[in-house]
Design a protein around this motif. Structure first.
Motif, PDB file in Angstrom:
ATOM      1  N   MET A   1      -5.879 -19.295 -22.216  1.00  0.00           N
ATOM      2  CA  MET A   1      -4.560 -19.290 -21.622  1.00  0.00           C
ATOM      3  C   MET A   1      -4.654 -18.875 -20.156  1.00  0.00           C
ATOM      4  O   MET A   1      -5.324 -17.909 -19.817  1.00  0.00           O
ATOM      5  N   ARG A   2      -3.994 -19.595 -19.306  1.00  0.00           N
ATOM      6  CA  ARG A   2      -4.043 -19.343 -17.878  1.00  0.00           C
ATOM      7  C   ARG A   2      -3.129 -18.172 -17.501  1.00  0.00           C
ATOM      8  O   ARG A   2      -2.027 -18.047 -18.004  1.00  0.00           O
ATOM      9  N   THR A   3      -3.616 -17.340 -16.607  1.00  0.00           N
ATOM     10  CA  THR A   3      -2.837 -16.215 -16.109  1.00  0.00           C
ATOM     11  C   THR A   3      -2.267 -16.582 -14.736  1.00  0.00           C
ATOM     12  O   THR A   3      -2.989 -17.068 -13.869  1.00  0.00           O
ATOM     13  N   TYR A   4      -0.998 -16.354 -14.569  1.00  0.00           N
ATOM     14  CA  TYR A   4      -0.331 -16.622 -13.295  1.00  0.00           C
ATOM     15  C   TYR A   4      -0.047 -15.313 -12.597  1.00  0.00           C
ATOM     16  O   TYR A   4       0.105 -14.269 -13.232  1.00  0.00           O
ATOM     17  N   ASN A   5       0.056 -15.382 -11.288  1.00  0.00           N
ATOM     18  CA  ASN A   5       0.360 -14.208 -10.484  1.00  0.00           C
ATOM     19  C   ASN A   5       1.616 -14.451  -9.667  1.00  0.00           C
ATOM     20  O   ASN A   5       1.669 -15.384  -8.865  1.00  0.00           O
ATOM     21  N   PHE A   6       2.585 -13.601  -9.895  1.00  0.00           N
ATOM     22  CA  PHE A   6       3.807 -13.587  -9.103  1.00  0.00           C
ATOM     23  C   PHE A   6       4.007 -12.155  -8.655  1.00  0.00           C
ATOM     24  O   PHE A   6       3.660 -11.215  -9.375  1.00  0.00           O
ATOM     25  N   TYR A   7       4.552 -11.989  -7.475  1.00  0.00           N
ATOM     26  CA  TYR A   7       4.686 -10.657  -6.902  1.00  0.00           C
ATOM     27  C   TYR A   7       6.103 -10.404  -6.429  1.00  0.00           C
ATOM     28  O   TYR A   7       6.697 -11.254  -5.772  1.00  0.00           O
ATOM     29  N   THR A   8       6.596  -9.226  -6.727  1.00  0.00           N
ATOM     30  CA  THR A   8       7.789  -8.694  -6.094  1.00  0.00           C
ATOM     31  C   THR A   8       7.258  -7.676  -5.088  1.00  0.00           C
ATOM     32  O   THR A   8       6.373  -6.878  -5.424  1.00  0.00           O
ATOM     33  N   TYR A   9       7.763  -7.726  -3.861  1.00  0.00           N
ATOM     34  CA  TYR A   9       7.179  -6.880  -2.824  1.00  0.00           C
ATOM     35  C   TYR A   9       8.247  -6.356  -1.873  1.00  0.00           C
ATOM     36  O   TYR A   9       9.339  -6.907  -1.774  1.00  0.00           O
ATOM     37  N   ILE A  10       7.892  -5.272  -1.192  1.00  0.00           N
ATOM     38  CA  ILE A  10       8.748  -4.684  -0.165  1.00  0.00           C
ATOM     39  C   ILE A  10       7.951  -4.582   1.124  1.00  0.00           C
ATOM     40  O   ILE A  10       6.825  -4.072   1.140  1.00  0.00           O
ATOM     41  N   LEU A  11       8.567  -5.071   2.197  1.00  0.00           N
ATOM     42  CA  LEU A  11       7.994  -4.984   3.538  1.00  0.00           C
ATOM     43  C   LEU A  11       8.825  -4.028   4.382  1.00  0.00           C
ATOM     44  O   LEU A  11       9.994  -3.793   4.095  1.00  0.00           O
ATOM     45  N   THR A  12       8.200  -3.541   5.443  1.00  0.00           N
ATOM     46  CA  THR A  12       8.910  -2.739   6.431  1.00  0.00           C
ATOM     47  C   THR A  12       8.434  -3.140   7.818  1.00  0.00           C
ATOM     48  O   THR A  12       7.519  -3.966   7.946  1.00  0.00           O
ATOM     49  N   ASN A  13       9.035  -2.555   8.845  1.00  0.00           N
ATOM     50  CA  ASN A  13       8.585  -2.802  10.218  1.00  0.00           C
ATOM     51  C   ASN A  13       7.704  -1.639  10.669  1.00  0.00           C
ATOM     52  O   ASN A  13       7.456  -0.710   9.905  1.00  0.00           O
ATOM     53  N   SER A  14       7.232  -1.686  11.892  1.00  0.00           N
ATOM     54  CA  SER A  14       6.277  -0.672  12.360  1.00  0.00           C
ATOM     55  C   SER A  14       6.856   0.738  12.381  1.00  0.00           C
ATOM     56  O   SER A  14       6.119   1.711  12.240  1.00  0.00           O
ATOM     57  N   THR A  15       8.177   0.866  12.555  1.00  0.00           N
ATOM     58  CA  THR A  15       8.805   2.189  12.572  1.00  0.00           C
ATOM     59  C   THR A  15       9.290   2.627  11.190  1.00  0.00           C
ATOM     60  O   THR A  15       9.827   3.715  11.040  1.00  0.00           O
ATOM     61  N   LYS A  16       9.116   1.750  10.211  1.00  0.00           N
ATOM     62  CA  LYS A  16       9.483   2.015   8.807  1.00  0.00           C
ATOM     63  C   LYS A  16      10.986   2.253   8.636  1.00  0.00           C
ATOM     64  O   LYS A  16      11.417   2.978   7.751  1.00  0.00           O
ATOM     65  N   LYS A  17      11.781   1.614   9.474  1.00  0.00           N
ATOM     66  CA  LYS A  17      13.237   1.761   9.407  1.00  0.00           C
ATOM     67  C   LYS A  17      13.903   0.649   8.608  1.00  0.00           C
ATOM     68  O   LYS A  17      15.030   0.816   8.151  1.00  0.00           O
ATOM     69  N   VAL A  18      13.243  -0.486   8.476  1.00  0.00           N
ATOM     70  CA  VAL A  18      13.821  -1.661   7.826  1.00  0.00           C
ATOM     71  C   VAL A  18      13.083  -1.925   6.523  1.00  0.00           C
ATOM     72  O   VAL A  18      11.864  -1.780   6.461  1.00  0.00           O
ATOM     73  N   LEU A  19      13.826  -2.309   5.486  1.00  0.00           N
ATOM     74  CA  LEU A  19      13.213  -2.689   4.210  1.00  0.00           C
ATOM     75  C   LEU A  19      13.628  -4.106   3.861  1.00  0.00           C
ATOM     76  O   LEU A  19      14.784  -4.482   4.029  1.00  0.00           O
ATOM     77  N   TYR A  20      12.666  -4.869   3.376  1.00  0.00           N
ATOM     78  CA  TYR A  20      12.896  -6.260   2.973  1.00  0.00           C
ATOM     79  C   TYR A  20      12.218  -6.470   1.629  1.00  0.00           C
ATOM     80  O   TYR A  20      11.028  -6.165   1.467  1.00  0.00           O
ATOM     81  N   THR A  21      12.942  -6.984   0.659  1.00  0.00           N
ATOM     82  CA  THR A  21      12.423  -7.213  -0.687  1.00  0.00           C
ATOM     83  C   THR A  21      12.437  -8.703  -0.985  1.00  0.00           C
ATOM     84  O   THR A  21      13.414  -9.390  -0.698  1.00  0.00           O
ATOM     85  N   SER A  22      11.338  -9.187  -1.571  1.00  0.00           N
ATOM     86  CA  SER A  22      11.269 -10.603  -1.920  1.00  0.00           C
ATOM     87  C   SER A  22      10.261 -10.817  -3.042  1.00  0.00           C
ATOM     88  O   SER A  22       9.699  -9.860  -3.591  1.00  0.00           O
ATOM     89  N   VAL A  23      10.030 -12.095  -3.352  1.00  0.00           N
ATOM     90  CA  VAL A  23       9.122 -12.495  -4.422  1.00  0.00           C
ATOM     91  C   VAL A  23       8.289 -13.673  -3.944  1.00  0.00           C
ATOM     92  O   VAL A  23       8.747 -14.464  -3.105  1.00  0.00           O
ATOM     93  N   THR A  24       7.052 -13.779  -4.424  1.00  0.00           N
ATOM     94  CA  THR A  24       6.168 -14.879  -4.047  1.00  0.00           C
ATOM     95  C   THR A  24       5.119 -15.109  -5.128  1.00  0.00           C
ATOM     96  O   THR A  24       4.872 -14.227  -5.951  1.00  0.00           O
ATOM     97  N   ASN A  25       4.490 -16.267  -5.074  1.00  0.00           N
ATOM     98  CA  ASN A  25       3.365 -16.536  -5.967  1.00  0.00           C
ATOM     99  C   ASN A  25       2.042 -16.438  -5.213  1.00  0.00           C
ATOM    100  O   ASN A  25       0.978 -16.616  -5.805  1.00  0.00           O
TER     101      ASN A  25
END
Length: 109
Positions: A1-25
């Motif tokens: 059975m094949r294993t797939y990889n999907f990710y939920t992730y959080i990014l920030t900017n250099s000052t760590k003031k902004v948060l961005y949440t998304s998903v990708t394969n």
């Protein structure tokens, strides 16, 4: 059975003031797209230079990754900060842990 990889992730900017949440394969590809602004020049991540990875989770099924993304996006900032703090208390940028960082621009033909 094949294993797939999907990710939920959080990014920030250099000052760590902004948060961005998304998903990708493909986390490597997606981080490059955020870094170079190739997704959209007027996107949120381009506008706020938000391409530093501070948190992610892997899922086998895209539906689970999207459910988690939706859940996190509904949270207050304080709850997102708590989630990041639990796994990454110093908010270390994790990009180098998963790929060459900063990435080199490769123009596709």
């Amino acid at each position: 059975m094949r294993t797939y990889n999907f990710y939920t992730y959080i990014l920030t900017n250099s000052t760590k003031k902004v948060l961005y949440t998304s998903v990708t394969n493909d986390l490597d590809r997606r981080l490059c797209e955020h870094y170079f602004g190739t997704d959209q020049k007027d996107s949120f991540t381009s506008k706020y230079k938000c391409y530093y990875l501070v948190w992610f989770e892997r899922y086998q099924y895209i539906s689970h990754a999207i459910e988690r993304e939706t859940e996190i996006k509904g949270w207050l900032r304080s709850k997102k900060i708590k989630l990041i703090d639990e796994e990454n208390p110093y908010w270390r940028f994790l990009n180098k842990d998963i790929m060459e960082w900063p990435p080199r621009y490769v123009q596709e033909h």
